[in-house]
Enzyme design. Sequence first.
Site, short mmCIF file in Angstrom:
data_model
loop_
_atom_site.label_atom_id
_atom_site.label_comp_id
_atom_site.label_asym_id
_atom_site.label_seq_id
_atom_site.Cartn_x
_atom_site.Cartn_y
_atom_site.Cartn_z
N ALA A 198 15.39 11.69 11.67
CA ALA A 198 15.60 11.42 10.08
C ALA A 198 14.45 10.87 9.49
CB ALA A 198 16.59 10.33 9.97
N TYR A 199 13.44 10.18 10.36
CA TYR A 199 12.23 9.55 9.94
C TYR A 199 11.24 10.68 9.93
CZ TYR A 199 8.04 6.72 10.05
OH TYR A 199 6.85 6.37 9.64
N ALA A 200 11.19 11.36 10.86
CA ALA A 200 10.28 12.72 10.68
C ALA A 200 10.63 13.41 9.41
CB ALA A 200 10.31 13.40 12.14
N SER A 208 11.94 12.69 6.80
CA SER A 208 11.40 11.92 5.48
C SER A 208 9.85 12.00 5.06
CB SER A 208 11.81 10.60 5.40
OG SER A 208 11.00 9.69 6.37
#
Length: 245
Positions: A153-155, A157
């Site tokens: 999810a971070y990647a 974003s």
Amino acid sequence: MTDPTPRVALVTGGTGGIGRAVIERLVQDGFAVAVHYAGNKARADETVAAVKAQGGAAVPVGGDVADEDAMAAAFDAVEAEFGGIDVVVNTAGIMLLSPIATLDLDDLDRMHRTNIRGTFVVSQQAARRLRGGGALINFSTSVTRLQFPTYGAYAASKGAVEAMTLVLARELRGKDITVNAVAPGPTATPLFLEGKDQATIDNLSKAAPLERLGTPDDIAETVAFLAGPARWINGQILYANGGVA
């Protein structure tokens, strides 16, 4: 400050590990700086005081990066204090890790609000307000190429950050404003180190051929390059990761 009309930089997330290092590095280059904070005004005030103690010019500005009214007010405050803005460095961001299958969707929304909407809002203000010869520097991550588990999810974003950065660079044709993103690799900041045991940290420190974690100062040097002499670098993602990817 030896320059009577210094260039002016606004650094979002200016109280964080990388943000603070960026501020200190830009001050060395003669910039007047606006230290943005989201919730910790005391840390921003301390950073401002440290800059002034070195003979630099600084002002704190607060607000949620995802709130367009708050960011418009922050840009207004910087312009009122220093007369304009030449460089925006968008280090503000959050990182919440989980396998995609078990990620709390509230965490997804929180992260994407700050990392995607926040970057968009700040980039929008920068596109409208940066002076000619200026630079917008957003922040991505080398994890967009490393595919570490739990970073999905971070990647995602940060992949969005890269997309908007590359498009905006082309949209600002003719304005003499560069738009780039820095994509750090494993860097020894509280954001990165939180929740990791020593064995994990040791393994990550060996991932790069240079066999160490990056430091906030390493990343700040890349920012200073893009903020100053690198006028022919535009619409790019710079991977500041010691060769890990």
